[in-house]
Enzyme design. Structure first.
Site, PDB file in Angstrom:
ATOM      1  N   GLU A 265     -20.631   0.272  38.290  1.00 25.40           N
ATOM      2  CA  GLU A 265     -21.356   1.053  37.261  1.00 25.40           C
ATOM      3  C   GLU A 265     -20.430   1.972  36.475  1.00 25.40           C
ATOM      4  O   GLU A 265     -20.753   3.145  36.266  1.00 25.40           O
ATOM      5  CB  GLU A 265     -22.507   1.822  37.924  1.00 25.40           C
ATOM      6  CG  GLU A 265     -23.453   0.884  38.658  1.00 25.40           C
ATOM      7  CD  GLU A 265     -24.576   1.586  39.414  1.00 25.40           C
ATOM      8  OE1 GLU A 265     -24.702   2.814  39.310  1.00 25.40           O
ATOM      9  OE2 GLU A 265     -25.334   0.881  40.110  1.00 25.40           O
ATOM     10  N   ASN A 315     -18.923  -4.521  39.103  1.00 26.34           N
ATOM     11  CA  ASN A 315     -20.377  -4.678  39.241  1.00 26.34           C
ATOM     12  C   ASN A 315     -21.110  -3.695  38.319  1.00 26.34           C
ATOM     13  O   ASN A 315     -20.689  -2.542  38.190  1.00 26.34           O
ATOM     14  CB  ASN A 315     -20.730  -4.375  40.717  1.00 26.34           C
ATOM     15  CG  ASN A 315     -22.146  -4.734  41.106  1.00 26.34           C
ATOM     16  OD1 ASN A 315     -22.668  -5.761  40.703  1.00 26.34           O
ATOM     17  ND2 ASN A 315     -22.763  -3.881  41.917  1.00 26.34           N
ATOM     18  N   GLU A 381     -27.660  -7.760  43.136  1.00 28.56           N
ATOM     19  CA  GLU A 381     -28.688  -6.826  43.628  1.00 28.56           C
ATOM     20  C   GLU A 381     -30.073  -7.182  43.079  1.00 28.56           C
ATOM     21  O   GLU A 381     -30.835  -6.307  42.672  1.00 28.56           O
ATOM     22  CB  GLU A 381     -28.330  -5.378  43.215  1.00 28.56           C
ATOM     23  CG  GLU A 381     -26.962  -4.946  43.681  1.00 28.56           C
ATOM     24  CD  GLU A 381     -26.599  -3.510  43.292  1.00 28.56           C
ATOM     25  OE1 GLU A 381     -27.494  -2.722  42.918  1.00 28.56           O
ATOM     26  OE2 GLU A 381     -25.405  -3.188  43.353  1.00 28.56           O
TER      27      GLU A 381
HETATM   28  O1  9MR Z   1     -30.742   1.044  47.458  1.00 28.13           O
HETATM   29  C1  9MR Z   1     -29.882   2.158  47.437  1.00 28.13           C
HETATM   30  C2  9MR Z   1     -30.651   3.408  47.822  1.00 28.13           C
HETATM   31  O2  9MR Z   1     -31.030   3.335  49.185  1.00 28.13           O
HETATM   32  C3  9MR Z   1     -29.795   4.627  47.571  1.00 28.13           C
HETATM   33  O3  9MR Z   1     -30.563   5.785  47.801  1.00 28.13           O
HETATM   34  C4  9MR Z   1     -29.281   4.601  46.157  1.00 28.13           C
HETATM   35  C5  9MR Z   1     -28.417   5.780  45.857  1.00 28.13           C
HETATM   36  O4  9MR Z   1     -27.828   5.718  44.627  1.00 28.13           O
HETATM   37  O5  9MR Z   1     -28.517   3.425  45.954  1.00 28.13           O
HETATM   38  C6  9MR Z   1     -29.308   2.295  46.052  1.00 28.13           C
HETATM   39  O6  9MR Z   1     -28.556   1.156  45.733  1.00 28.13           O
HETATM   40  C7  9MR Z   1     -27.971   1.109  44.434  1.00 28.13           C
HETATM   41  C8  9MR Z   1     -26.677   0.350  44.545  1.00 28.13           C
HETATM   42  O7  9MR Z   1     -25.860   0.943  45.511  1.00 28.13           O
HETATM   43  C9  9MR Z   1     -25.964   0.282  43.218  1.00 28.13           C
HETATM   44  N1  9MR Z   1     -26.827  -0.266  42.209  1.00 28.13           N
HETATM   45  C10 9MR Z   1     -28.128   0.332  42.078  1.00 28.13           C
HETATM   46  C11 9MR Z   1     -28.834   0.353  43.434  1.00 28.13           C
HETATM   47  C12 9MR Z   1     -30.224   0.910  43.282  1.00 28.13           C
HETATM   48  O8  9MR Z   1     -30.188   2.238  42.911  1.00 28.13           O
END
Ligand code: 9MR
Length: 517
Positions: A265, A315, A381
């Site tokens: 990101e 990513n 994802e």
């Molecule tokens: O699913 C993840 C959630 O449990 C966390 O709280 C969150 C914190 O930012 O991150 C979520 O996963 C993210 C992933 O690591 C990166 N792309 C977006 C995902 C959804 O927010």
């Protein structure tokens, strides 16, 4: 819109919509009449307005679709009186590729119409797990695992069992992130990550690593909020922190984690720069970006040195559909890194999408164009949000079906990862985006994905009665295919229309026309 004047041979879609209220991106299609010839320097004025602020409070956004000819440049100007003008100009008589695939369809047609009707009940007759189909093609279908919340050490735990049975790839939802792996500076914690790696080893699964360099989920000792270099560390100090983290984490899982999201990101959500410069991208401000843009190069190089066999990925989200500003920026950045010799193997399309908004043509165009520059393109994802009702559940199944087909048919896409197991365990609470209900019953979404994987799987699979879910009176016991002339064929070629004749368990026969795209 009463403050927009549209001139020239321009077709405006959604002209009746107020740009102040619409959430649709206005599209300007430049269509050349047959035989039209333009010279370098010719220009078209597309929009004039009393002022930029008159256009949706200055938040005016637009998308231009070019003809497949010439090279075009966009210019937005505001003169001394505040008058706003949007022009395009021919800068070369050679075709630049600006009008390539992805612009060919318009938004009303997202390419999803001709898919076969999904027959969820018929699909239930196949008890082959998802991973078997993927494995037949040397591909991977996976899920993220909240390791803190699922007992992956216990192979008899219902969720653990389901994951091992259905998927051949896993990724930690949170447990390999920076804040989890280096909670105090220089002190590393691999406990939960190791648990998932051990689980994966026991079940012959591939492991993704997520994520090394990201602005989010970073520990307080590094930055207060991820966006700023809050402790005013020098470029050298930050580079040293990044290097140490990557060397330790990638080194620890060398040979065990097959693939890393090296940078996650890094793009800003505002990519309006690509409208005036087709090669532009804008990075998001972050503690890492404060190093300077070459933090990206360093991250990939250090990850590569720590595990030369690991697949290294850039990513991001919102980059799935070719033509979106951020998708263009993502392509530009990945291409730029690749061209200058950074050891990047591919890109990850996160695919946090919504049911009904999946434009498969544009998704395919995105995957294909990374292939053309020698980059992998993996689905990292996937989840598809919706309000829970019958119609949406079916649409969700179709969307999963389509995405599975696109991904599995692409040579440069070997992985399709779902971001979670059940609707009770998702970051998108209330949006029901996953394959299983909270009680682990497979949803239509599961069967849609299943059908997509099955149809793209190269080898035949067994059909047997009803493994999961509600029993149905009849199920398919054999299937034969015919072409439209009624001749029997052994398998269905891509891009064909054929008849499938299903012998049901009660002796009846169901014939269906299938459009295989
Ligand atoms: O699913 C993840 C959630 O449990 C966390 O709280 C969150 C914190 O930012 O991150 C979520 O996963 C993210 C992933 O690591 C990166 N792309 C977006 C995902 C959804 O927010």
């Amino acid at each position: 819109h009463d403050k927009v004047i549209v001139g020239g041979n321009v077709v405006y879609y959604n002209i009746d919509e107020s740009f102040a209220e619409t959430d649709k991106m206005p599209q300007i299609h430049i269509i050349l009449k047959e035989g039209a010839t333009l010279k370098t320097g010719d220009q078209l004025t597309l929009v004039e307005s009393a002022g930029r602020s008159a256009l949706n409070g200055g938040q005016w956004q637009f998308e231009i679709r070019y003809p497949q000819a010439y090279t075009w440049e966009v210019e937005e100007t505001t003169d001394a009186e505040g008058k706003y003008t949007l022009k395009v100009r021919v800068v070369s008589e050679d075709y630049s590729g600006q009008g390539e695939a992805g612009y060919e369809d318009d938004d009303e047609d997202n390419g999803n119409e001709d898919i076969p009707q999904l027959d969820i009940e018929a699909e239930m007759a196949y008890n082959t797990p998802l991973r078997t189909y993927a494995e037949k093609n040397n591909k991977f279908v996976g899920t993220c695992v909240p390791v803190w919340n699922i007992n992956v050490d216990d192979d008899n735990d219902a969720k653990t069992k389901l994951i091992a049975e259905q998927f051949n790839m896993v990724v930690c939802e949170n447990e390999m992130k920076f804040d989890a792996t280096e909670p105090s500076q220089g002190e590393f914690d691999y406990y939960h990550g190791d648990r998932l790696v051990n689980f994966a080893n026991r079940h012959g699964m591939r492991v993704r690593g997520h994520a090394l360099v990201w602005h989010s989920q970073v520990p307080g000792w590094l930055t207060s909020d991820g966006n700023k270099n809050s402790f005013n560390r020098s470029r050298e100090e930050l580079l040293a922190i990044m290097k140490n983290h990557i060397e330790n984490v990638v080194g620890h899982w060398k040979g065990k984690v097959a693939e890393w999201d090296v940078c996650n990101e890094v793009l800003s959500d505002d990519q309006s720069a690509v409208r005036t410069d087709p090669n532009a991208y804008t990075l998001r401000p972050s503690v890492w970006q404060s190093i300077g843009e070459d933090f990206l190069d360093s991250a990939f190089v250090w990850a590569h040195r720590a595990d030369p066999d690991a697949v290294l990925i850039l990513n991001d989200y919102g980059v799935e559909f070719q033509g979106q500003a951020k998708a263009e920026a993502f392509y530009n950045l990945a291409k730029y890194l690749k061209e200058k010799g950074v050891p990047i193997d591919g890109v990850g399309l996160q695919c946090h999408l919504d049911v009904g908004n999946v434009d498969i043509n544009k998704l395919k165009a995105t995957i294909d164009r990374f292939n053309a520059i020698g980059l992998r393109c993996v689905i990292t994802e996937l989840d598809l949000g919706m309000d829970d009702n019958e119609a949406n559940r079916m649409q969700q199944a179709k969307d999963y079906y389509n995405i599975a087909r696109i991904a599995m048919e692409a040579d440069n896409c070997n992985e399709l990862m779902i971001w979670g197991l059940t609707d009770a365990m998702t970051w998108r609470g209330g949006r029901n985006p996953l394959l299983y209900d909270s009680d682990l019953t497979p949803k239509p979404a599961y069967y849609g994905l299943h059908q997509g994987l099955r149809e793209t799987s190269s080898a035949p699979t067994a059909i047997s009665p009803l493994p999961y879910g509600k029993p149905s009176a009849t199920h398919v016991v054999a299937e034969t295919y015919y072409n439209l002339q009624g001749q029997r064929i052994t398998s269905s070629a891509a891009d064909s229309i054929y008849i499938t004749s299903q012998l049901m368990s009660d002796g009846s026969v169901r014939n269906k026309k299938v459009i295989n795209r």
